[in-house]
Design an enzyme around this catalytic site. Structure first.
Site, PDB file in Angstrom:
ATOM      1  NE  ARG A  39      -4.314  -1.052   0.035  1.00 19.39           N
ATOM      2  CZ  ARG A  39      -5.562  -0.863   0.970  1.00 19.39           C
ATOM      3  NH1 ARG A  39      -5.298   0.110   1.512  1.00 19.39           N
ATOM      4  NH2 ARG A  39      -6.495  -1.518   0.909  1.00 19.39           N
TER       5      ARG A  39
ATOM      6  NE  ARG B 260      -7.307   6.177   2.326  1.00 21.30           N
ATOM      7  CZ  ARG B 260      -8.164   5.461   2.652  1.00 21.30           C
ATOM      8  NH1 ARG B 260      -9.554   5.901   2.594  1.00 21.30           N
ATOM      9  NH2 ARG B 260      -8.026   4.322   3.121  1.00 21.30           N
TER      10      ARG B 260
ATOM     11  NE  ARG C 236      -9.401   7.898  -3.266  1.00 22.44           N
ATOM     12  CZ  ARG C 236     -10.574   8.393  -2.672  1.00 22.44           C
ATOM     13  NH1 ARG C 236     -10.483   9.559  -2.484  1.00 22.44           N
ATOM     14  NH2 ARG C 236     -11.552   7.730  -2.348  1.00 22.44           N
TER      15      ARG C 236
ATOM     16  CG  ASP D 219      -8.688  -2.887  -4.645  1.00 17.26           C
ATOM     17  OD1 ASP D 219      -8.132  -2.395  -3.509  1.00 17.26           O
ATOM     18  OD2 ASP D 219      -9.739  -3.691  -4.441  1.00 17.26           O
TER      19      ASP D 219
ATOM     20  CE1 TYR E 157     -13.195  -7.125   1.350  1.00 22.01           C
ATOM     21  CE2 TYR E 157     -11.674  -8.498   0.554  1.00 22.01           C
ATOM     22  CZ  TYR E 157     -12.015  -7.110   1.229  1.00 22.01           C
ATOM     23  OH  TYR E 157     -11.296  -6.831   2.105  1.00 22.01           O
TER      24      TYR E 157
HETATM   25  O1  CP3 Z   1      -0.140  -1.485  -2.564  1.00 23.43           O
HETATM   26  C1  CP3 Z   1      -0.180  -0.667  -3.319  1.00 23.43           C
HETATM   27  O2  CP3 Z   1       0.087   0.492  -3.149  1.00 23.43           O
HETATM   28  C2  CP3 Z   1      -0.972  -1.004  -4.533  1.00 23.43           C
HETATM   29  C3  CP3 Z   1      -2.270  -0.836  -4.784  1.00 23.43           C
HETATM   30  C4  CP3 Z   1      -3.143  -1.568  -4.032  1.00 23.43           C
HETATM   31  C5  CP3 Z   1      -4.469  -1.000  -3.338  1.00 23.43           C
HETATM   32  N1  CP3 Z   1      -4.990  -2.120  -2.808  1.00 23.43           N
HETATM   33  C6  CP3 Z   1      -5.022   0.115  -3.476  1.00 23.43           C
HETATM   34  C7  CP3 Z   1      -6.140   0.794  -2.650  1.00 23.43           C
HETATM   35  C8  CP3 Z   1      -3.099  -2.917  -3.527  1.00 23.43           C
HETATM   36  C9  CP3 Z   1      -2.184  -3.951  -3.512  1.00 23.43           C
HETATM   37  C10 CP3 Z   1      -4.278  -3.322  -2.838  1.00 23.43           C
HETATM   38  C11 CP3 Z   1      -4.766  -4.610  -2.589  1.00 23.43           C
HETATM   39  C12 CP3 Z   1      -6.080  -5.027  -1.587  1.00 23.43           C
HETATM   40  N2  CP3 Z   1      -7.301  -4.260  -1.823  1.00 23.43           N
HETATM   41  C13 CP3 Z   1      -6.075  -5.775  -0.667  1.00 23.43           C
HETATM   42  C14 CP3 Z   1      -4.972  -6.840  -0.276  1.00 23.43           C
HETATM   43  C15 CP3 Z   1      -4.115  -6.118   0.573  1.00 23.43           C
HETATM   44  C16 CP3 Z   1      -4.225  -6.146   1.979  1.00 23.43           C
HETATM   45  O3  CP3 Z   1      -4.444  -4.748   2.317  1.00 23.43           O
HETATM   46  O4  CP3 Z   1      -4.751  -6.716   2.814  1.00 23.43           O
HETATM   47  C17 CP3 Z   1      -7.601  -5.891  -0.241  1.00 23.43           C
HETATM   48  C18 CP3 Z   1      -8.029  -6.638   0.926  1.00 23.43           C
HETATM   49  C19 CP3 Z   1      -8.039  -4.890  -1.005  1.00 23.43           C
HETATM   50  C20 CP3 Z   1      -9.455  -4.675  -0.805  1.00 23.43           C
HETATM   51  C21 CP3 Z   1      -9.711  -3.153  -0.631  1.00 23.43           C
HETATM   52  N3  CP3 Z   1      -9.311  -2.224  -1.421  1.00 23.43           N
HETATM   53  C22 CP3 Z   1     -10.331  -2.372   0.642  1.00 23.43           C
HETATM   54  C23 CP3 Z   1     -10.581  -3.292   1.859  1.00 23.43           C
HETATM   55  C24 CP3 Z   1     -10.268  -1.096   0.576  1.00 23.43           C
HETATM   56  C25 CP3 Z   1     -10.709  -0.158   1.602  1.00 23.43           C
HETATM   57  C26 CP3 Z   1      -9.919   0.168   2.691  1.00 23.43           C
HETATM   58  C27 CP3 Z   1      -9.280   1.524   2.741  1.00 23.43           C
HETATM   59  O5  CP3 Z   1      -8.009   1.755   2.861  1.00 23.43           O
HETATM   60  O6  CP3 Z   1     -10.034   2.372   2.226  1.00 23.43           O
HETATM   61  C28 CP3 Z   1      -9.658  -0.737  -0.797  1.00 23.43           C
HETATM   62  C29 CP3 Z   1      -9.460   0.592  -1.267  1.00 23.43           C
HETATM   63  C30 CP3 Z   1      -8.008   1.069  -1.758  1.00 23.43           C
HETATM   64  N4  CP3 Z   1      -7.297   0.043  -2.391  1.00 23.43           N
HETATM   65  C31 CP3 Z   1      -7.489   2.117  -1.360  1.00 23.43           C
HETATM   66  C32 CP3 Z   1      -6.139   1.870  -2.162  1.00 23.43           C
HETATM   67  C33 CP3 Z   1      -4.834   3.222  -2.215  1.00 23.43           C
HETATM   68  C34 CP3 Z   1      -7.986   3.506  -0.679  1.00 23.43           C
HETATM   69  C35 CP3 Z   1      -8.758   4.097  -1.892  1.00 23.43           C
HETATM   70  C36 CP3 Z   1      -8.754   5.665  -1.707  1.00 23.43           C
HETATM   71  O7  CP3 Z   1      -9.572   5.844  -0.641  1.00 23.43           O
HETATM   72  O8  CP3 Z   1      -8.147   6.227  -2.453  1.00 23.43           O
END
Ligand code: CP3
Length: 340
Positions: A21, A25, A34, A71, A147
């Site tokens: 990640r 943000r 974004r 994602d 999910y």
């Molecule tokens: O790692 C990176 O920088 C690359 C991008 C990446 C994202 N999600 C961007 C993202 C990767 C590799 C993921 C993987 C992901 N997504 C996982 C597996 C890794 C982990 O964290 O366990 C899972 C379970 C998800 C599902 C997901 N996507 C959730 C639960 C959420 C919401 C939680 C949150 O932080 O808001 C997301 C959204 C998400 N994916 C964001 C980002 C940058 C936040 C979106 C935003 O508000 O800009």
């Protein structure tokens, strides 16, 4: 590429580092793009903007690898499911998959529709310095299934776990469908130019050991072995989160094991360190304090040594409000402390 050499346990000048990640943000530069995109999914689907935020952490933090900005949930999205990201709630599917007939709704070839991801990969690879790696990724079939069946994040996984014990055939049919899609998707990412792939199994810990092997690990390894046969030069990283108690069940052909923060790295080293390069595992919350970060890094480097067999990372994703300065400090510290 230092990162790729490290995945294959080759000699490197220092221990490489990237952070799960790392695009997100906490970076004002990310928030700017974004906000321009309007929402998260629009950002994922826009190759120019997704490429820009993929590159940001490499430029700002000097990490050794970029991870594709996307994602894990784009697979179910392109299987035809209705995905929304709710503010403060995380991802939500309005049409969860819970019985055999629901499987018919799932489009079998989501990889064909994920062209925006491959475009992003091409743009990033053109702009990324030659010595930095680009990591592609997918969710593991089990985590994607959670999910798709629960319809959102879950605390108990009661719906999907009930199906594992009451409808195992249905569950395996779903797992096979997702597994085939993940294989095809990662092949396309590799063909588009990623240098390594990581499979995230964020909710592996929801299962007891036997069921973890049957419904999560066996499918992950199936994907890993398919990719290794086809692309021996592409490192495969597997990250099952929260399986400290199941390390003796880990087997299969892949290159790097991602260690989460709840698994003591000395334990992972003891069970897996000879067979796999280890990646991890500093507790991400340490990043709020430079002192705690320094202490965390020193302990991990002491155990893993300034030598081959280790890639530094956090033990899970970065948090949205952590100080950028501390992330920079972490990268410098790891590079410094592990210089050969
Ligand atoms: O790692 C990176 O920088 C690359 C991008 C990446 C994202 N999600 C961007 C993202 C990767 C590799 C993921 C993987 C992901 N997504 C996982 C597996 C890794 C982990 O964290 O366990 C899972 C379970 C998800 C599902 C997901 N996507 C959730 C639960 C959420 C919401 C939680 C949150 O932080 O808001 C997301 C959204 C998400 N994916 C964001 C980002 C940058 C936040 C979106 C935003 O508000 O800009």
């Amino acid at each position: 590429m230092v990162f790729i050499d490290a995945c294959f346990r080759k000699k490197t000048p220092y221990t490489p580092i990237w952070m799960m990640r790392q695009a997100g943000r906490y970076l004002p530069e990310y928030m700017e793009v974004r906000n321009k995109a309007g929402d998260f999914l629009t950002l994922c689907k826009n190759p120019e903007m997704a490429a820009e935020v993929t590159l940001q952490p490499v430029e700002i933090l000097d990490v050794d690898a970029a991870i594709l900005f996307s994602d894990i949930l784009v697979i179910p999205l392109e299987m035809g499911m209705d995905l929304r990201f709710e503010k403060g709630e995380g991802p939500v599917f309005s049409d969860p998959i819970r019985k055999s007939e629901d499987l018919e709704r799932l489009y079998d070839y989501p990889e064909e529709k994920l062209t925006y991801v491959y475009e992003t990969i091409k743009l990033v690879r053109e702009k990324l310095p030659k010595d930095k790696a680009l990591i592609g990724f997918s969710g593991a079939p089990w985590t994607l299934a959670t999910y798709m069946v629960e319809g959102s994040g879950s605390k108990t996984y009661a719906t999907i776990k009930k199906l594992i014990y009451t409808e195992p055939e249905f569950m395996h049919a779903l797992m096979i469908k997702i597994t085939e899609a993940v294989k095809a998707y990662l092949v396309k990412q590799i063909e588009a130019g990623v240098n390594a792939v990581q499979i995230f199994d964020s909710w592996a810990s929801a299962l007891e050991k036997d069921k973890f092997v049957e419904f999560s690990w066996d499918y992950m390894v199936d994907i890993a072995e398919f990719l290794k046969d086809k692309y021996p030069h592409i490192p495969v990283i597997l990250f099952p989160k929260g399986v400290a108690g199941y390390l003796d069940a880990i087997y299969g052909k892949f290159d790097v094991f991602g260690v989460d923060w709840g698994t003591p790295i000395e334990l992972a080293k003891k069970h897996l360190g000879e067979r796999y390069v280890l990646q991890g595992n500093m507790e991400p919350t340490r990043l709020y304090s430079k002192e705690a970060t320094k202490e965390g890094v020193e302990k991990i480097v002491e155990i893993m040594g300034a030598k081959e067999g280790h890639i530094f990372n956090l033990g899970h994703g970065m948090l949205p409000d952590l100080p950028v300065e501390n992330a920079k400090f972490l990268v410098e510290l790891v590079h410094d402390l592990t210089k050969r």
